[in-house]
Design an enzyme around this catalytic site. Structure first.
Site, PDB file in Angstrom:
ATOM      1  CD  GLU A 153      -2.897  -0.458  -0.108  1.00 46.40           C
ATOM      2  OE1 GLU A 153      -3.294   0.763  -0.301  1.00 46.40           O
ATOM      3  OE2 GLU A 153      -3.274  -1.593  -0.877  1.00 46.40           O
ATOM      4  CB  CYS A 308     -13.325   3.725 -14.450  1.00 44.14           C
ATOM      5  SG  CYS A 308     -14.272   5.192 -14.584  1.00 44.14           S
ATOM      6  CB  CYS A 315     -18.356   3.907 -20.907  1.00 41.59           C
ATOM      7  SG  CYS A 315     -17.413   5.136 -20.061  1.00 41.59           S
ATOM      8  CB  CYS A 318     -18.377   0.037 -17.745  1.00 38.00           C
ATOM      9  SG  CYS A 318     -18.521   0.457 -15.879  1.00 38.00           S
ATOM     10  CB  CYS A 324     -21.860   5.415 -14.998  1.00 39.45           C
ATOM     11  SG  CYS A 324     -20.629   6.393 -14.923  1.00 39.45           S
TER      12      CYS A 324
END
Ligand code: SF4
Length: 465
Positions: A153, A308, A315, A318, A324
């Protein structure tokens, strides 16, 4: 006024009902009596009989309530009668649900997926996408220990996965746990980090490991506030560690997640402003699934990084299209809003590349704060006058004999740096200057073990034999 909408329903045993039919269906107990329900849009009843859609009435009399399509008619009407407005809202919602049900391919209402506008459905769609397309072979996932998750991370902040992979492997091979990291000298940590940039992350990682040994028995704490108190761990990183290492229900909000949420929910404003960020945190929290938190957290990161994306979102394929807001309102390219424009200032400096007769280079440790803090770099001065002054105090040669090398351009978050390197071959230090904690000669075989900024390391490798 009578409620203008009407409905027809088909029961499981094939009976067809109208809104006024009271005949009971004999469907199985515990399941919906209706196989499908269709709400019929009101049409014009005027003398023209044109069958155009009528508009919704401003109010509806309680006495004209239609029967509930799901049974328990009396209780439903009693509850609704208290507030005609509330009933109207419920009725419109149920008609919308019925419309979605009637347009669905499945005939069993219980087997249909929930509407995409509901937050659990978004999490379910993301997890489904992750099962098909997500990254499940990343080195920190096998095994997914708290230390490896934490390290990944920190490395992934501002850095792409492909860049992090070799650094992560090298780091865990040299320092496989919190105790080993805490016991290592800072120079070794910086050397392992060298080239990854944002060196404050490495220094904080080292300090946090020492705090873990001192206060948490050499383990990463499984507590949000305790994690937040460690150097270099913010709210999103703490959430990511808890979710991935221990499957705890904490949201994350890194750059990728901010972008996806802003588009998905049509959030205006730059995500860095406190008001927008607060809104995004609330949405991230509301969307959390009940289980599979580790997968869900990874799914969010992968979704933003691979599907994205900032400039080229896919899209067309997606799984969140239906929900959305940006896609449906044609604002995908517009959201999220960019940071309010401010040109980065340009700073310049002179760096001195001093090479001795043995092809060793003179390195100077940088101050403990500021850019490239505590790393080994070339002696540096903001201009030629100060560089000349330092040179004559330390080096037994003429400043004017320095060879100008091509300027190095390097971008930082807040400014742009232009470094002018000057090279002197075969120089020696003045007798009174010796190696010390902040100044040392280093041969090529030593560079790998020192934390050296990437542009300086590149310069050394290209210009020193
Ligand atoms: S439809 Fe496009 S903009 Fe919306 S979440 Fe999916 S990829 Fe992103």
């Amino acid at each position: 006024m009578r409620w203008p909408w009407t409905w027809t329903a088909t029961s499981r045993n094939g009976h067809r009902r109208g809104r006024n039919c009271r005949r009971r269906c004999t469907g199985r107990a515990g399941r919906s009596r209706w196989a499908s329900i269709t709400w019929v849009r009101p049409t014009c009843r005027g003398s023209c009989n044109c069958a155009r859609a009528r508009t919704r009435p401003a109010s509806t009399a309680a006495s004209a309530l239609p029967p509930s399509p799901t049974g328990s008619t009396r209780a439903w009407r009693r509850r609704c009668r208290r507030s005609t407005a509330a009933w109207t809202r419920r009725c419109w919602k149920s008609s919308a649900r019925a419309w979605r049900a009637s347009t669905s391919k499945s005939t069993n209402p219980r087997s249909r997926p929930p509407a995409m506008t509901e937050t659990p459905a978004i999490a379910a769609a993301l997890l489904d996408w992750f099962d098909r397309c997500g990254r499940r072979d990343l080195p920190w996932q096998h095994p997914r220990t708290p230390y490896r998750v934490w390290l990944s991370e920190i490395m992934l902040q501002q850095t792409q996965v492909q860049v992090v992979l070799p650094y992560f492997e090298r780091f865990v091979a040299a320092l496989p746990g919190v105790r080993e990291l805490a016991a290592a000298p800072l120079d070794q940590v910086l050397a392992l980090w060298s080239g990854l940039g944002y060196y404050a992350r490495a220094r904080n990682l080292h300090a946090a490991a020492r705090a873990c040994v001192e206060h948490h028995g050499g383990e990463l704490p499984r507590d949000f506030n305790a994690l937040l108190a460690l150097p270099g761990i913010g709210r999103s990183t703490a959430g990511a560690i808890l979710a991935q290492a221990w499957e705890e229900r904490f949201p994350i909000l890194d750059g990728n997640v901010k972008r996806v949420l802003a588009r998905l929910h049509g959030i205006d404003g730059w995500p860095g402003t406190p008001a927008v960020e607060k809104q995004l945190w609330a949405l991230a929290q509301a969307q959390l699934p009940r289980a599979r938190m580790a997968d869900y957290t990874q799914a969010q990161m992968d979704f933003g990084a691979t599907l994205c994306t900032r400039f080229d979102p896919a899209c067309v394929v997606c799984p969140l299209q239906a929900a959305c807001v940006a896609l449906q309102s044609g604002r995908v390219a517009e959201l999220p809003w960019p940071k309010p424009g401010k040109a980065r200032p340009v700073r310049s400096a002179v760096v001195l590349l001093l090479v001795d007769a043995g092809d060793r280079v003179l390195l100077q440790r940088r101050p403990a704060t500021g850019v490239w803090a505590a790393l080994w770099s070339l002696p540096e001065a903001p201009d030629h006058a100060l560089a000349r002054e330092w040179f004559h105090g330390h080096v037994d040669a003429s400043y004017d004999h320095g060879e100008a090398l091509p300027v190095i351009d390097h971008g930082f978050t807040h400014y742009h740096l232009q470094l002018q390197p000057l090279r002197w071959p075969r120089v020696a230090m003045r007798a009174k200057v010796a190696d010390n904690d902040d100044l040392r000669w280093a041969g090529r075989n030593e560079w790998a073990s020192l934390g050296i900024p990437a542009p300086i390391r590149k310069l050394l490798e290209e210009t020193v034999a």
